[in-house]
Design an enzyme around this catalytic site. Structure first.
Site, PDB file in Angstrom:
ATOM      1  N   TYR A 249      -6.640  -3.486  -2.362  1.00 24.35           N
ATOM      2  CA  TYR A 249      -5.202  -3.308  -2.606  1.00 24.35           C
ATOM      3  C   TYR A 249      -4.705  -3.946  -3.907  1.00 24.35           C
ATOM      4  CZ  TYR A 249      -5.369  -1.873   2.270  1.00 24.35           C
ATOM      5  OH  TYR A 249      -5.672  -1.227   3.436  1.00 24.35           O
TER       6      TYR A 249
ATOM      7  N   GLU B  80       5.324  10.193   2.927  1.00 22.77           N
ATOM      8  CA  GLU B  80       4.296   9.218   3.338  1.00 22.77           C
ATOM      9  C   GLU B  80       3.574   8.702   2.097  1.00 22.77           C
ATOM     10  OE1 GLU B  80       1.286  10.969   5.852  1.00 22.77           O
ATOM     11  OE2 GLU B  80       0.010   9.197   5.720  1.00 22.77           O
TER      12      GLU B  80
ATOM     13  N   ASN C 149       5.350   3.587   3.844  1.00 23.67           N
ATOM     14  CA  ASN C 149       3.950   3.188   3.915  1.00 23.67           C
ATOM     15  C   ASN C 149       3.811   2.544   5.298  1.00 23.67           C
ATOM     16  OD1 ASN C 149       1.382   2.211   3.822  1.00 23.67           O
ATOM     17  ND2 ASN C 149       1.589   1.196   1.825  1.00 23.67           N
TER      18      ASN C 149
ATOM     19  N   ARG D 216      -4.343 -10.096   0.309  1.00 28.81           N
ATOM     20  CA  ARG D 216      -5.061  -9.330   1.318  1.00 28.81           C
ATOM     21  C   ARG D 216      -6.038  -8.357   0.658  1.00 28.81           C
ATOM     22  NH1 ARG D 216      -2.484  -4.056   4.188  1.00 28.81           N
ATOM     23  NH2 ARG D 216      -4.185  -3.706   5.614  1.00 28.81           N
TER      24      ARG D 216
ATOM     25  N   ARG E  25     -11.879   6.416   2.465  1.00 32.68           N
ATOM     26  CA  ARG E  25     -12.262   5.170   3.127  1.00 32.68           C
ATOM     27  C   ARG E  25     -12.882   5.473   4.504  1.00 32.68           C
ATOM     28  NH1 ARG E  25      -7.355   1.171   2.829  1.00 32.68           N
ATOM     29  NH2 ARG E  25      -8.988  -0.252   3.581  1.00 32.68           N
TER      30      ARG E  25
ATOM     31  N   HIS F 166      -2.055   5.629  11.407  1.00 31.49           N
ATOM     32  CA  HIS F 166      -3.195   6.231  12.109  1.00 31.49           C
ATOM     33  C   HIS F 166      -3.066   6.139  13.628  1.00 31.49           C
ATOM     34  CE1 HIS F 166      -4.556   5.772   8.020  1.00 31.49           C
ATOM     35  NE2 HIS F 166      -4.541   4.458   8.110  1.00 31.49           N
TER      36      HIS F 166
ATOM     37  N   ARG G 265      -9.126   6.323   8.900  1.00 25.81           N
ATOM     38  CA  ARG G 265      -7.956   6.351   8.006  1.00 25.81           C
ATOM     39  C   ARG G 265      -7.639   7.766   7.530  1.00 25.81           C
ATOM     40  NH1 ARG G 265      -7.028   0.861   7.173  1.00 25.81           N
ATOM     41  NH2 ARG G 265      -8.966  -0.299   7.084  1.00 25.81           N
TER      42      ARG G 265
ATOM     43  N   ALA H  32      -1.268   0.512   8.956  1.00 24.63           N
ATOM     44  CA  ALA H  32      -2.170   0.906  10.054  1.00 24.63           C
ATOM     45  C   ALA H  32      -1.485   1.802  11.089  1.00 24.63           C
ATOM     46  CB  ALA H  32      -2.728  -0.341  10.729  1.00 24.63           C
TER      47      ALA H  32
ATOM     48  N   HIS I 191       0.632   5.656   0.433  1.00 27.11           N
ATOM     49  CA  HIS I 191      -0.386   4.624   0.605  1.00 27.11           C
ATOM     50  C   HIS I 191      -0.815   4.117  -0.760  1.00 27.11           C
ATOM     51  CE1 HIS I 191      -0.713   5.610   4.819  1.00 27.11           C
ATOM     52  NE2 HIS I 191      -0.721   6.884   4.460  1.00 27.11           N
TER      53      HIS I 191
ATOM     54  N   PRO J  55       2.849  -2.956   8.829  1.00 29.30           N
ATOM     55  CA  PRO J  55       2.162  -4.221   9.079  1.00 29.30           C
ATOM     56  C   PRO J  55       1.177  -4.632   7.977  1.00 29.30           C
ATOM     57  CG  PRO J  55       1.334  -2.496  10.533  1.00 29.30           C
ATOM     58  CD  PRO J  55       2.574  -1.963   9.878  1.00 29.30           C
ATOM     59  N   ASN J  56       1.190  -5.910   7.711  1.00 31.49           N
ATOM     60  CA  ASN J  56       0.271  -6.586   6.780  1.00 31.49           C
ATOM     61  C   ASN J  56       0.581  -6.338   5.301  1.00 31.49           C
ATOM     62  OD1 ASN J  56      -1.376  -7.723   8.915  1.00 31.49           O
ATOM     63  ND2 ASN J  56      -2.067  -5.632   9.280  1.00 31.49           N
TER      64      ASN J  56
HETATM   65  C1  DQA Z   1      -2.493   1.527   3.612  1.00 29.04           C
HETATM   66  C2  DQA Z   1      -3.731   2.227   4.190  1.00 29.04           C
HETATM   67  C3  DQA Z   1      -3.851   1.977   5.685  1.00 29.04           C
HETATM   68  O1  DQA Z   1      -5.000   2.631   6.203  1.00 29.04           O
HETATM   69  C4  DQA Z   1      -3.972   0.484   5.959  1.00 29.04           C
HETATM   70  O2  DQA Z   1      -3.993   0.243   7.340  1.00 29.04           O
HETATM   71  C5  DQA Z   1      -2.920  -0.326   5.276  1.00 29.04           C
HETATM   72  C6  DQA Z   1      -2.497   0.038   3.930  1.00 29.04           C
HETATM   73  C7  DQA Z   1      -2.392   1.681   2.084  1.00 29.04           C
HETATM   74  O3  DQA Z   1      -1.303   1.490   1.560  1.00 29.04           O
HETATM   75  O4  DQA Z   1      -3.387   1.966   1.421  1.00 29.04           O
HETATM   76  O5  DQA Z   1      -2.476  -1.338   5.799  1.00 29.04           O
HETATM   77  O6  DQA Z   1      -1.339   2.135   4.185  1.00 29.04           O
END
Ligand code: DQA
Length: 148
Positions: free
Chosen positions: A22, A97, A73, A17, A106, A79, A110, A76, A99, A9-10
């Protein structure tokens, strides 16, 4: 070999964003860089994004027999999602995994990843380069899996 890249997501909003966290790189920029590195390493890539937890679960389930390695990736959902963790454990496709940000540097929430215990390893904190390192790690993981 074939690698399935899953983005949660996102991540479709990358570029706009929280750029201080990021960066300005878009998901399309990341996909192009991943495809270029995968081509050099003679790996095939499928690259997907969803904001929907169940869709990510479906894609993980469908990866069995179709992909050699999953790179995720989970954003959110990393977590929070027991469903993603169970899907990764159920299909048995080696999973990495990743990120963009260093999740350990952070907020406290997280630092906990529900998927980490069922993944081969984690790459975090290198921005777009986390994805490139994941292509290289996938080739390594696949070679290890084939030699066992
Ligand atoms: C993320 C880190 C996560 O905690 C966060 O919710 C994201 C992006 C990262 O790529 O740094 O959406 O996965």
């Amino acid at each position: 070999m074939k690698i399935l890249f899953l983005n949660g997501p996102n991540l479709n909003l990358l570029g706009q964003r929280e750029p201080e966290v990021y960066g300005r790189t878009t998901l399309a920029n990341i996909e192009a860089a991943v495809r270029a590195r995968a081509k050099q390493l003679k790996a095939g890539v499928d690259f997907r994004q969803s904001n929907v937890e169940g869709e990510l679960v479906d894609w993980i389930q469908q990866a069995k027999g179709r992909f050699d390695v999953i790179v995720i990736n989970a954003a959110a959902y990393t977590h929070t999602s027991i469903a993603l963790r169970d899907a990764i454990a159920a299909v048995g496709v080696p999973t990495i995994e990743i990120h963009l940000s260093n999740v350990h540097a952070r907020e406290n929430f997280r630092r906990k990843s529900l998927i980490a215990p069922v993944c081969c390893g984690q790459i975090a904190g290198f921005g777009l380069k986390s994805y490139i390192l994941a292509v290289e790690a996938s080739v390594h993981v696949n070679e290890m899996a084939k030699s066992n």
